[in-house]
Design an enzyme around this catalytic site. Structure first.
Site, short mmCIF file in Angstrom:
data_model
loop_
_atom_site.label_atom_id
_atom_site.label_comp_id
_atom_site.label_asym_id
_atom_site.label_seq_id
_atom_site.Cartn_x
_atom_site.Cartn_y
_atom_site.Cartn_z
N ALA A 177 1.19 -2.41 4.15
CA ALA A 177 1.39 -2.14 5.57
C ALA A 177 1.15 -3.40 6.40
O ALA A 177 0.38 -4.28 6.02
CB ALA A 177 0.43 -1.03 6.03
N GLU A 237 2.55 1.84 -3.11
CA GLU A 237 2.85 3.25 -2.86
C GLU A 237 4.35 3.47 -2.69
O GLU A 237 4.89 4.51 -3.11
CB GLU A 237 2.08 3.72 -1.63
CG GLU A 237 0.58 3.81 -1.89
CD GLU A 237 -0.25 3.92 -0.62
OE1 GLU A 237 -1.25 4.66 -0.64
OE2 GLU A 237 0.09 3.25 0.38
N GLU A 244 -6.71 -1.74 -0.27
CA GLU A 244 -7.17 -1.24 1.03
C GLU A 244 -8.68 -1.25 1.17
O GLU A 244 -9.22 -1.47 2.25
CB GLU A 244 -6.64 0.20 1.26
CG GLU A 244 -5.14 0.30 1.49
CD GLU A 244 -4.36 0.51 0.22
OE1 GLU A 244 -3.20 0.94 0.32
OE2 GLU A 244 -4.90 0.24 -0.88
#
Length: 253
Positions: free
Chosen positions: A62, A108, A128
């Site tokens: 992200a 992912e 993460e």
């Protein structure tokens, strides 16, 4: 589409993440461009789709800078969910051709595909935890279902990256190839799949995916239903007839 390159060859959609200067980090623009790419692939009636990344990375995850500025309401109500939902409802097989790093949301994204082919330079992981957060798009769920609780727990809690060959040994990647052969190998697999009945491929994909979403009896019930549908379909009848007549089938879908 600003952040995605979309092309079709031989009924195969090649979707390339195109933010190489940001290691193809997933921002909202890229999310919506990927949604549009899958919409186009559906309209183009492709048989298979391939996702890969331009440059040195598949996707580093992200876009942290964008994410930290998003209000909790926006993250909760929307986030990257439009992409995951679009991929979930895409009926044709999706092959991830992973070049370079697939970290966090990039990992992912690869796991949301139906198969992963990795270049020998690829690395996978859920880092993460190093940012004080946890995976949010399947990293704790798809990873655990694929490699088991204990190995998934290690990767999620340490944020460690693994090599392409370790991913292969864990059953995450179906094969590892030299980086220069990655797209050719993905295309070879996509073309092999594309020679089969499109309708049977859809039914088979649904049944395999249900194995992860249901208990055994529910999965068996769906498999049996899809089997009956495939047997009675035009392609099913054509396939069995061509087998008896010792000729190549002429698929309708």
């Amino acid at each position: 589409m600003e952040t995605v390159i979309y092309e079709v060859t031989d009924k195969i959609a090649i979707i390339t993440l195109n933010r190489p200067d940001k290691l193809n980090a997933l921002n909202m623009r890229l999310v919506w461009d990927l949604v549009e790419a899958f919409n186009r692939a559906e309209k183009d009636e492709v048989k298979t789709a391939i996702i890969t990344g331009k440059g040195k990375a598949f996707s580093a995850g992200a876009d942290v800078k964008e994410m930290i500025e998003m209000p909790i309401e926006q993250i909760t109500r929307e986030g990257h969910m439009p992409l995951w939902e679009r991929m979930r409802t895409f009926k044709k097989p999706i092959i991830a051709a992973v070049n370079g790093i697939a970290g966090g949301g990039g990992f992912e994204l690869a796991m949301a595909c139906d198969m992963i082919i990795a270049s020998d330079t690829a690395k996978f992981g859920q880092p993460e935890i190093n940012l004080g957060i946890i995976p949010g798009a399947g990293g704790t769920q798809r990873l655990t279902r694929t490699i088991g609780k204990y190995r998934a727990m290690e990767l999620v809690l340490t944020g460690r990256l693994i090599s392409a060959w370790e991913a292969f040994k864990l059953g995450l990647a179906i094969r590892v190839v030299p980086e220069e052969a990655l797209i050719d190998e993905a295309l070879r697999l996509a073309k092999e799949i594309s020679t089969k009945s499109g309708f049977a491929i859809e039914l088979a994909k649904e049944a395999v995916n249900k194995a992860l979403d249901t208990h055994l009896q529910q999965g068996l019930d769906l498999e049996r239903r899809n089997f009956y549908v495939s047997v009675m379909s035009e392609d099913g009848k054509e396939g069995m007839k061509s087998f008896i007549e010792k000729r190549k089938p002429n698929w309708k879908t």
